[in-house]
Motif scaffolding. Structure first.
Motif, PDB file in Angstrom:
ATOM      1  N   GLN A  79     -11.830  -0.719  -4.950  1.00  0.00           N
ATOM      2  CA  GLN A  79     -13.074  -0.794  -4.184  1.00  0.00           C
ATOM      3  C   GLN A  79     -13.658  -2.202  -4.216  1.00  0.00           C
ATOM      4  OE1 GLN A  79     -15.507   2.318  -5.783  1.00  0.00           O
ATOM      5  NE2 GLN A  79     -14.605   3.875  -4.465  1.00  0.00           N
ATOM      6  N   HIS A 111     -11.888  -4.285  -1.594  1.00  0.00           N
ATOM      7  CA  HIS A 111     -12.362  -3.948  -0.245  1.00  0.00           C
ATOM      8  C   HIS A 111     -13.748  -4.542   0.011  1.00  0.00           C
ATOM      9  CE1 HIS A 111      -9.050  -1.354   0.840  1.00  0.00           C
ATOM     10  NE2 HIS A 111      -9.105  -0.834  -0.370  1.00  0.00           N
ATOM     11  N   VAL A 119      -7.266  -3.003  10.014  1.00  0.00           N
ATOM     12  CA  VAL A 119      -7.797  -2.908   8.647  1.00  0.00           C
ATOM     13  C   VAL A 119      -7.074  -3.901   7.740  1.00  0.00           C
ATOM     14  CG1 VAL A 119      -8.489  -0.494   8.889  1.00  0.00           C
ATOM     15  CG2 VAL A 119      -6.217  -1.048   8.023  1.00  0.00           C
ATOM     16  N   HIS A 151      -5.036  -4.855   4.517  1.00  0.00           N
ATOM     17  CA  HIS A 151      -4.122  -4.218   3.560  1.00  0.00           C
ATOM     18  C   HIS A 151      -3.870  -5.183   2.409  1.00  0.00           C
ATOM     19  CE1 HIS A 151      -0.782  -2.179   1.720  1.00  0.00           C
ATOM     20  NE2 HIS A 151      -0.106  -3.311   1.781  1.00  0.00           N
ATOM     21  N   HIS A 152      -4.043  -4.697   1.188  1.00  0.00           N
ATOM     22  CA  HIS A 152      -3.793  -5.491  -0.024  1.00  0.00           C
ATOM     23  C   HIS A 152      -2.439  -5.113  -0.613  1.00  0.00           C
ATOM     24  CE1 HIS A 152      -8.211  -5.454   0.182  1.00  0.00           C
ATOM     25  NE2 HIS A 152      -8.116  -6.658  -0.334  1.00  0.00           N
ATOM     26  N   TYR A 154      -4.200  -5.963  -5.460  1.00  0.00           N
ATOM     27  CA  TYR A 154      -5.664  -5.922  -5.494  1.00  0.00           C
ATOM     28  C   TYR A 154      -6.265  -7.050  -6.340  1.00  0.00           C
ATOM     29  CZ  TYR A 154      -5.561  -1.500  -3.044  1.00  0.00           C
ATOM     30  OH  TYR A 154      -5.377  -0.533  -2.105  1.00  0.00           O
ATOM     31  N   SER A 182      -7.742 -10.325  -4.069  1.00  0.00           N
ATOM     32  CA  SER A 182      -8.521  -9.506  -3.142  1.00  0.00           C
ATOM     33  C   SER A 182      -8.712 -10.108  -1.751  1.00  0.00           C
ATOM     34  CB  SER A 182      -9.882  -9.157  -3.747  1.00  0.00           C
ATOM     35  OG  SER A 182     -10.582 -10.332  -4.057  1.00  0.00           O
TER      36      SER A 182
END
Length: 82
Positions: free
Chosen positions: A2, A5, A33, A35-36, A39, A42
């Motif tokens: 999260q 994002h 969108v 895309h990772h 993460y 980021s």
């Protein structure tokens, strides 16, 4: 996840990242969108349409999609227990 994002959303809002109008993979112009792949990085993203994004996640972590696959996976798991 999260946090990554949220960082992307902020970066887009302030202009650090630019959301393209087409998918990096198929060049479709539908909803795009971020895309990772990792993460921890980021702000390093691929911009994908929803179908390409789902496909990429399936490539990374395939799921059982047929009854035959489910039976095979269950059979292998039970064989490993013996």
């Amino acid at each position: 996840m999260q946090r990554a994002h949220a960082r992307v959303a902020r970066a887009v809002k302030v202009g650090v990242l630019l959301r393209p109008t087409s998918c990096d993979k198929c060049h479709a112009t539908r909803r795009i969108v971020a895309h990772h792949e990792n993460y921890d990085e980021s702000l390093r993203v691929a911009w994908l349409c929803d179908p390409c994004h789902r496909t990429r996640h399936y490539e990374i972590s395939p799921r059982v999609v047929t009854i035959e696959d489910a039976r095979r996976v269950l059979s292998e798991a039970l064989a490993e227990r013996d």
